[in-house]
Enzyme design. Structure first.
Site, short mmCIF file in Angstrom:
data_model
loop_
_atom_site.label_atom_id
_atom_site.label_comp_id
_atom_site.label_asym_id
_atom_site.label_seq_id
_atom_site.Cartn_x
_atom_site.Cartn_y
_atom_site.Cartn_z
N ARG A 40 87.40 2.24 81.42
CA ARG A 40 87.21 3.24 80.38
C ARG A 40 85.76 3.71 80.32
O ARG A 40 85.12 3.67 79.27
CB ARG A 40 87.67 2.70 79.02
CG ARG A 40 88.74 3.58 78.42
CD ARG A 40 89.36 3.02 77.17
NE ARG A 40 88.47 2.31 76.28
CZ ARG A 40 88.83 1.83 75.10
NH1 ARG A 40 90.05 1.99 74.69
NH2 ARG A 40 87.98 1.18 74.35
N ARG A 51 79.77 4.74 78.87
CA ARG A 51 79.68 5.20 77.48
C ARG A 51 78.86 4.25 76.62
O ARG A 51 78.50 4.60 75.50
CB ARG A 51 81.07 5.41 76.89
CG ARG A 51 81.86 4.14 76.66
CD ARG A 51 83.28 4.47 76.26
NE ARG A 51 83.96 3.26 75.81
CZ ARG A 51 84.92 3.25 74.91
NH1 ARG A 51 85.30 4.38 74.35
NH2 ARG A 51 85.51 2.14 74.56
N ARG A 110 75.45 13.50 77.55
CA ARG A 110 76.61 14.01 76.84
C ARG A 110 76.24 14.69 75.53
O ARG A 110 77.10 15.33 74.89
CB ARG A 110 77.57 12.86 76.52
CG ARG A 110 78.70 12.57 77.49
CD ARG A 110 79.82 13.58 77.51
NE ARG A 110 80.27 14.02 76.20
CZ ARG A 110 81.11 13.37 75.42
NH1 ARG A 110 81.59 12.21 75.78
NH2 ARG A 110 81.47 13.87 74.26
N ASP A 166 89.45 12.00 81.25
CA ASP A 166 90.25 11.53 80.13
C ASP A 166 91.71 11.71 80.48
O ASP A 166 92.07 12.64 81.23
CB ASP A 166 89.91 12.30 78.84
CG ASP A 166 90.58 11.68 77.63
OD1 ASP A 166 89.97 10.78 77.02
OD2 ASP A 166 91.72 12.06 77.31
N TYR A 188 101.27 10.69 72.71
CA TYR A 188 100.35 11.65 72.11
C TYR A 188 101.04 12.99 71.85
O TYR A 188 100.87 13.61 70.80
CB TYR A 188 99.14 11.87 73.01
CG TYR A 188 98.11 10.77 72.94
CD1 TYR A 188 97.43 10.49 71.76
CD2 TYR A 188 97.80 10.01 74.07
CE1 TYR A 188 96.48 9.49 71.69
CE2 TYR A 188 96.85 9.00 74.01
CZ TYR A 188 96.20 8.74 72.83
OH TYR A 188 95.26 7.74 72.76
#
Length: 362
Positions: A45, A49, A58, A94, A169
């Protein structure tokens, strides 16, 4: 920072490599259940980040927009490789990117996640799901071309969301704790559900093919929310679509990884779906996961991500437990049992890579 500089600014050897050098990397050898010089490590993931350099590049750029900028994707993908010395890079993207690319009205809202403007609840809504073409995601091909030149002998992992997670989703309209609308469709209109997952399997397979053909050396299918399912429902209502995705890319000969969260009761079925490598979260020891899945698979995992907030000694002790549990596996790729948390100390990740490499050097 340029791609050929270390975090300290020291120039490194230009990153060029032959396909054989990538193929013989520790990561790909472990995926193929071959002998390795050390247990390979990568973090799920977008490990970047948790990095300040990630937040800097970002800044002010929405998530989905950042996924469509090849130079930015390249920079973010490379950051954990430079910083931590991991054995494989995970492509920065993503799971909803292919849905956005075919025209689904959705956005990733900070602090919430993907939000779909017009959820899929009826058969007429399936019309939103047209085929994905390489032209829809040309920025992916461009970014992977840039990355493979920069990564040299470090393999690049492509990925996609699995049909069930994407469906959850799309039907819910956003994140959910109960998946009541998705499960209501699965139980109450199984034909519509099957058609929805089949369409998503085709879109997902097309997205993975783009990544592989552009140069990805392995792919991972994230079924993030499959742990919400009972095994009987997974087998009947989800496994066929995931198997369709894996079968669609089987001919490329790249390792296929399958991962979900809370999927201890589903590990055998997830292996049945066609993965070469079964990802395991931190709830099930790797030796027990191997017993549930059976022979012929490599495994990925599975340190609890929260361990990295503990002391160095505690991290090493828990990592040793993972390595001991993996000792009898045919192939092992070290990873966390889920994604890196954004507030994780980057130095803890770097130390973890160094520790695993040192403890498993052969």
């Amino acid at each position: 920072m340029s791609a050929n500089e270390s975090p300290a600014g020291q120039a490194q050897t230009p990153t060029t490599a032959t396909p054989d050098a990538v193929r013989e990397s520790a990561f790909l050898k472990a995926c193929r259940r071959e002998a390795v010089p050390h247990t390979p490590v990568w973090f799920m993931r977008q490990a970047g980040r948790s990095l300040p350099e990630y937040r800097k590049v970002r800044e002010g750029i929405p998530m989905l927009e950042s996924c469509t900028r090849p130079e930015l994707v390249t920079e973010i993908t490379l950051q954990p490789v430079r910083r931590h010395g991991v054995d494989a890079a995970i492509y920065y993207s993503d799971i909803v990117v292919p849905l956005k690319a075919i025209g689904i009205d959705l956005d990733i809202k900070p602090g919430v996640g993907p939000v779909v403007e017009h959820p899929i609840r009826t058969r007429a809504d399936l019309a939103q799901l047209r085929d994905l073409t390489p032209e829809d995601v040309s920025y992916v091909s461009e970014a992977i071309g840039l990355l493979t030149r920069e990564l040299g002998s470090t393999p690049l992992i492509g990925f996609a969301g699995a049909p069930f997670t994407l469906a959850s989703y799309l039907v819910e309209g956003g994140p959910s704790r109960t998946y009541e609308n998705a499960k209501a469709m699965m139980y109450g209109d199984p034909e519509l559900w099957a058609d929805l997952l089949d369409r998503l399997a085709e879109i997902t397979a097309a997205f993975l093919k783009v990544q592989i053909e552009a140069g990805a050396s392995a792919v991972q299918l994230f079924d993030s929310w499959a742990g919400a399912l009972a095994p009987v429902d997974y087998r009947r209502s989800v496994l066929p679509a995931s198997a369709k995705v894996f079968e669609a890319v089987a001919g490329y000969g790249v390792p296929r990884i399958h991962f979900g969260v809370g999927t201890g009761e589903l590990l055998g079925l997830m292996g049945e779906a066609g993965a070469d490598v079964v990802g395991v979260d931190w709830r099930v020891p790797l030796d027990e996961a191997a017993r549930r899945v059976g022979p012929g698979k490599a495994f990925q995992g599975n340190l609890d991500p929260t361990v990295l907030f503990a002391s160095k000694e505690a991290v090493e002790a828990k990592t040793r437990e993972v390595l001991d549990s993996a000792a009898g596996l045919e192939g092992h790729v070290f990873n966390l049992g889920h994604g890196v948390m954004p507030t994780t100390d980057p130095d803890a990740l770097t130390r973890l890579v160094e520790y695993v490499h040192a403890q498993t050097a052969r």
